[in-house]
Design an enzyme around this catalytic site. Structure first.
Site, mmCIF file in Angstrom:
data_model
loop_
_atom_site.group_PDB
_atom_site.id
_atom_site.type_symbol
_atom_site.label_atom_id
_atom_site.label_comp_id
_atom_site.label_asym_id
_atom_site.label_seq_id
_atom_site.Cartn_x
_atom_site.Cartn_y
_atom_site.Cartn_z
ATOM 1 N N HIS A 53 0.827 -1.212 0.000
ATOM 2 C CA HIS A 53 0.000 0.000 0.000
ATOM 3 C C HIS A 53 0.857 1.255 0.000
ATOM 4 C CE1 HIS A 53 -3.758 -2.175 0.866
ATOM 5 N NE2 HIS A 53 -3.006 -2.982 1.600
ATOM 6 N N LYS A 253 -17.729 -2.361 3.555
ATOM 7 C CA LYS A 253 -16.404 -2.130 3.016
ATOM 8 C C LYS A 253 -16.312 -2.761 1.622
ATOM 9 C CE LYS A 253 -11.738 -1.983 4.873
ATOM 10 N NZ LYS A 253 -10.773 -2.989 4.504
#
Lengths: 503, 471
Positions: A53, A253
């Site tokens: 990430h 989510k």
């Protein structure tokens, strides 16, 4: 059994344990890697999204934020030195509604605070140019060019193998049952005898809470949150070009759609909290499978569902504080990386959920720093071998190299897995490498044999034969993934009472 | 990097490749090589040690290895070259290869319309075989658990029926002791019997469809005779077990093949065999630009078994999955013959869609699956004005036979008392009454050439039920 004495014993060889081990072998410390399974990377590090990430997601000021950004910076050079695939695809957090646009602005702000470089918002027009197969409703996205993909199990293997090359000892099938504090260290009781160590690093993933408790250290509970994925055939490898996240919607989510470094498309994960009786359950369910596909179709409306070649699940370790009865109380919302305030010399690396993979090399630096403060001599030694070669993929080589490889080693001329073009030479190397494979899954993770569209239907009999031959064990002792996961039950009739003798 | 020029390179040394090689040789091709990835010629037949092969083609019952052996013998008698343990990597156009410096040793062999087959093994290394024609005889692979998305854990003990068959019949190992079989494909049925004979407890076979996918005779000989239960409209909804399979949950399914809640039943077992369908193996073909039929998942071919790429032919399970090897043989003999003719006619160029344009006006008549028909092979008839090419079809080989085009097809479901019809527009060219058709049993329509002479509109193969006829 002779007494084994180490400076640092690392419990659990996932990505964090492996990185800590490699970092420690730069010093003179004697390191043991203790693993209950038959191989490295059998827990959360095996089945996750494989994303490095950018670092805009964690709350500023947390360990997660700091280590993610640093880890993400360390990866490119490490991937080169350790020869694991790393592809900087960039990521897009896509929003499909107005409300999500505000979220993107907040994420951008957070990312800037965390020190993530090159972040920017892209509008619908640019977004659709970047991703032609994207759904029409995509309004905008947060673009993080530094985000990348890796194969998490190949990276784990690379770090652990580098540690082994540099003198760390890998102890497989070694489950820790108890940890005793002694004068000047710890006595670790395992299913394969006791191990003495001055320091202990607990990198046990979903078992981290249990291990911490064994040592009498900080009490915390790991809640297991299962995440299901499905994988598409590599002929759809360019369905998407970046890691595509979704902003959360009323459906919950979102899920991601991404390439993998091996050229497949990965879709998932679901988020299923497991009850106590589902300890380590890694099954998939029809419900979650259809859910992830449903959610992913918001991002990519045309998912070729007929070309799903595999589905699987992994488990996230979510750390919670423990109440007086030992039940989960409040989420910790950060990694637990510290020397235990009570049990000196015992280090927790627990609650390593996302961005654990991205952070791992930085977590390792951090932990070794903590070990130094606690009295371990962490001065760098000479003679540390930076490079680890791994297995060069035959099918990636050019024609001249292929010709040379076959000439030098005729086993390169024998293709065992035809879906992924894996040769016998690569499989033999996977077995005899410094941290070698002992089972079918180990071969699969190291070489991709069995990972293609036929899902090992063709090569598993051959790989079983090669494992039997190279490890000098009977065919009937070959396992899929250690333990009692035997591939074969017995000999057929006509062979002397099913002795399963090696050939 | 160079090599001699072949008339035909045959990819795959199973029943299709062997018959195609023999037929190409008998039609005059001499420079032929068979490339086989396994260590022996024979293909999957080598692990099919049961009998029942050859009833149609040889008029007698043979085992798989015996059936393969007959063709291996013919290959050896003709001294046809073959390479085992050899994997084909790609097929490329010769002109593309010449651009990258891979040329035949004799410049006279240079053939811009030819192909280069790249293959590898331990002794020859990487080979670049220049050839006029290529015959794809790569067979098929089994559908897997991943493709089915069966929920549950991922333990050891889940096998495709074919890999279990290899373990038992070639290697001499049992995959497990207590077995559940999902899918009533023929290999699954054969393995139900085989494992029972080996002393295993085959608990049951479940089939998601309301009918069996296998041959009728296998239902009787492999299940009924051994009292192995067959559960139709039933599937596996969960696999359990952490290290090795411990059991499976099965459930009834509704008409949409969705599991019906409340009908679940847990079956303890250590092994799950999957016999849930075969998929033609076409990695190499797609790489070569061959056009695929989305239904058969094999190349679209014409009546000569030529694919959309001139000079590339295909036969056997590469084209569509057959239930009987005998039909594979017939089809492959035709492909071998067509490939030989293509290679030998290099000057005149064998009439085909593209290369044949010089030899007169070329027609392509598409063949389409009509009512209740899932697919047809061939998918089109290519011909020139004289219909000369059509007469080349191999199944009309016996003296006195009327020249005809054979269309192979499968039904979408089980139908009784039906009529098989072939139409061109509204005119019916062919019809035949049949008592029963099943998707598991391939049907054929042999259309006399004479009826095709004036045809210009696409052909449609339909299955008509009594209700249709009343209308």
């Amino acid at each position: 059994m002779a007494e084994r004495v180490y400076d640092v014993a690392i419990i659990g060889v996932g990505i964090t344990g492996a990185c800590v081990a490699r970092e420690l072998t730069k010093t003179r410390a004697k390191v043991a890697l203790i693993e209950k399974e038959n191989d490295v990377s059998c827990g959360s590090s095996k089945a996750n999204s494989g994303i490095i990430h950018g670092g805009y997601d964690p709350v500023p000021g947390t360990l997660m934020a700091r280590l993610n950004v640093r880890g993400s910076e360390l990866y490119p050079e490490l991937a080169e030195k350790l020869h694991f695939d790393y592809k900087r695809t960039g990521s897009l957090v896509i929003t499909f509604d107005k409300k999500g646009k505000e979220l993107l602005a907040a994420l951008l702000e957070r990312g800037r605070k965390n020190g993530v470089k090159e972040l920017r918002i892209v509008d619908s027009g640019e977004l659709h140019e970047m991703e032609p197969n994207l759904g029409e409703n995509a309004l905008a996205a947060l673009y993080s060019p530094s985000a990348a993909i890796v194969s998490p199990y190949k990276a784990t293997w690379a770090f652990a193998e580098s540690a082994v090359i540099n003198g760390a000892e890998f102890l497989r099938n070694t489950a820790v049952h108890a940890i005793e504090k002694t004068d000047g260290g710890f006595l670790i009781h395992t299913g394969r005898g006791s191990i003495k160590s001055r320091f202990v690093v607990n990198a046990a993933g979903i078992a981290a809470g249990t291990i911490s408790e064994m040592a009498g250290a900080r009490k915390y509970v790991i809640k297991q949150r299962r995440g299901e994925y499905c994988l598409l055939d590599n002929k759809y490898g360019t369905l998407v070009h970046h890691v595509l996240f979704q902003t959360p919607t009323e459906l919950g989510k979102g899920v991601l759609v991404t390439q993998t470094v091996d050229g497949n498309i990965l879709i998932g994960p679901s988020a299923d909290d497991q009850s106590q009786d589902m300890n380590e359950y890694k099954g998939t369910t029809a419900l979650s499978q259809s859910e992830i596909l449903e959610k992913a179709s918001l991002t990519i409306p045309e998912i070729p569902r007929g070309n799903i070649i595999n589905s699987f699940a992994g488990i996230r370790s979510i750390a919670y504080t423990a109440d007086s009865a030992g039940n989960p109380d409040k989420p910790v919302d950060d990694f637990i990386i510290e020397e235990d305030p009570e049990v000196k010399g015992f280090f927790n690396a627990g609650g390593i959920c996302s961005p654990g993979l991205s952070s791992a090399p930085a977590s390792a630096e951090y932990i070794v720093g903590l070990l130094g403060k606690a009295g371990l001599d962490v001065t760098k030694r000479t003679g540390f071998i930076e490079e680890r070669r791994g297995i060069a993929a035959f099918n990636q080589a050019d024609v001249q190299t292929k010709l040379r490889l076959i000439r030098e080693n005729p086993l390169y001329g024998q293709i065992i897995c035809r879906c992924e073009t894996v040769t016998e030479a690569e499989i033999v190397q996977a077995i005899h490498s410094p941290l070698g494979a002992r089972d079918l899954d180990g071969i699969k993770r190291r070489t991709r044999a069995g990972m293609g569209r036929c899902q090992s239907g063709f090569c598993s009999p051959r790989v079983t034969e090669i494992l039997s031959r190279e490890l000098k064990i009977p065919m009937t002792s070959v396992t899929k993934k250690g333990g009692t996961s035997y591939v074969l039950a017995d000999r057929t009739r006509g062979f002397a009472d099913g002795d399963g003798g090696a050939e | 990097m160079s090599g001699q020029m072949y008339d035909a390179v045959i990819i795959g040394g199973g029943p299709a490749g062997l018959a195609a090689a023999v037929s190409a040789y008998d039609c005059g091709a001499r420079k032929i090589v068979i490339l086989e990835r396994d260590s022996r010629l024979g293909g999957i037949l080598l692990q099919c040690i049961h009998n029942g092969f050859g009833l149609h083609y040889f008029g007698e019952e043979l085992t798989g290895p015996e059936y393969a052996g007959r063709f291996v013998k013919q290959v050896l008698e003709r001294s046809i070259d073959y390479k085992v343990n050899t994997m084909v990597v790609s097929i490329d156009k010769a002109e593309d290869c010449e651009a990258s410096g891979i040329t035949p040793s004799n410049p006279a062999d240079s053939h811009p319309a030819g192909h280069v087959v790249t293959a590898m093994n331990s002794t020859d290394g990487l080979m670049f075989l220049h050839t006029c024609s290529v015959i794809l005889a790569t067979g098929c692979r089994e559908r897997t658990r991943g493709a089915l998305v069966i929920p549950g854990t991922r333990p050891a003990g889940i096998f495709t029926a074919g890999s279990a068959q290899r373990f038992v019949n070639i290697d001499g190992y049992l995959p497990g002791k207590k077995v559940v079989i999902l899918g009533s494909g023929d290999i699954g049925l054969i393995m139900a019997r085989r494992l029972t004979l080996e002393g295993c407890d085959v608990k049951l076979v479940c089939e998601v469809m309301p009918y069996s996918a296998g041959l009728n005779r296998n239902m009787t000989q492999c299940l009924e005779n051994f009292r192995i239960p067959l559960r139709l409209s039933t599937t596996v909804t969960e696999i359990r077990g952490r290290e090795r399979v411990e059991g499976v949950t099965i459930a009834k399914v509704d008409a949409g093949r969705r599991p019906i809640p409340g009908t679940e039943e847990y079956i303890e077992c250590d092994t799950l065999l999957l016999s849930v369908g075969l998929i033609p193996e076409n990695e190499i073909s797609t790489g070569a630009g061959v056009r695929m039929d989305p239904v058969t998942k094999g190349p679209s071919v014409n009546q000569l078994m030529e694919t959309s790429v001139p000079g590339i032919f295909a036969c056997g399970n590469t084209v569509h999955v057959h239930d009987l090897v005998d039909y594979v043989t017939t089809e492959s003999i035709l492909a071998g013959k067509s490939a030989a003719k293509y290679a030998l006619d290099a000057e005149k160029r064998f009439p085909s869609r593209v290369s044949g344009a010089a030899s007169g006006t070329l027609h392509s008549i598409p063949i389409r699956p009509g009512n209740r028909v899932r697919y047809t092979v061939p998918q089109q008839i290519d011909t020139d004005d004289t219909f000369e090419t059509v007469t080349e079809q191999g199944n009309a080989g016996k003296a006195g036979d009327v020249p005809k085009v054979q269309i192979m097809f499968r039904s979408t479901d089980v139908y009784r008392n039906i009529t098989i019809s072939v139409y061109s527009g509204s005119s019916r060219l062919y019809s035949r009454k049949v008592r029963i058709v099943r998707p598991g049993e391939m049907q054929t329509a042999d259309i006399p050439l004479s009826t095709l002479l004036d045809v210009t509109t696409p052909l449609t193969v339909s299955i008509e039920t009594p209700e249709d006829t009343i209308d």
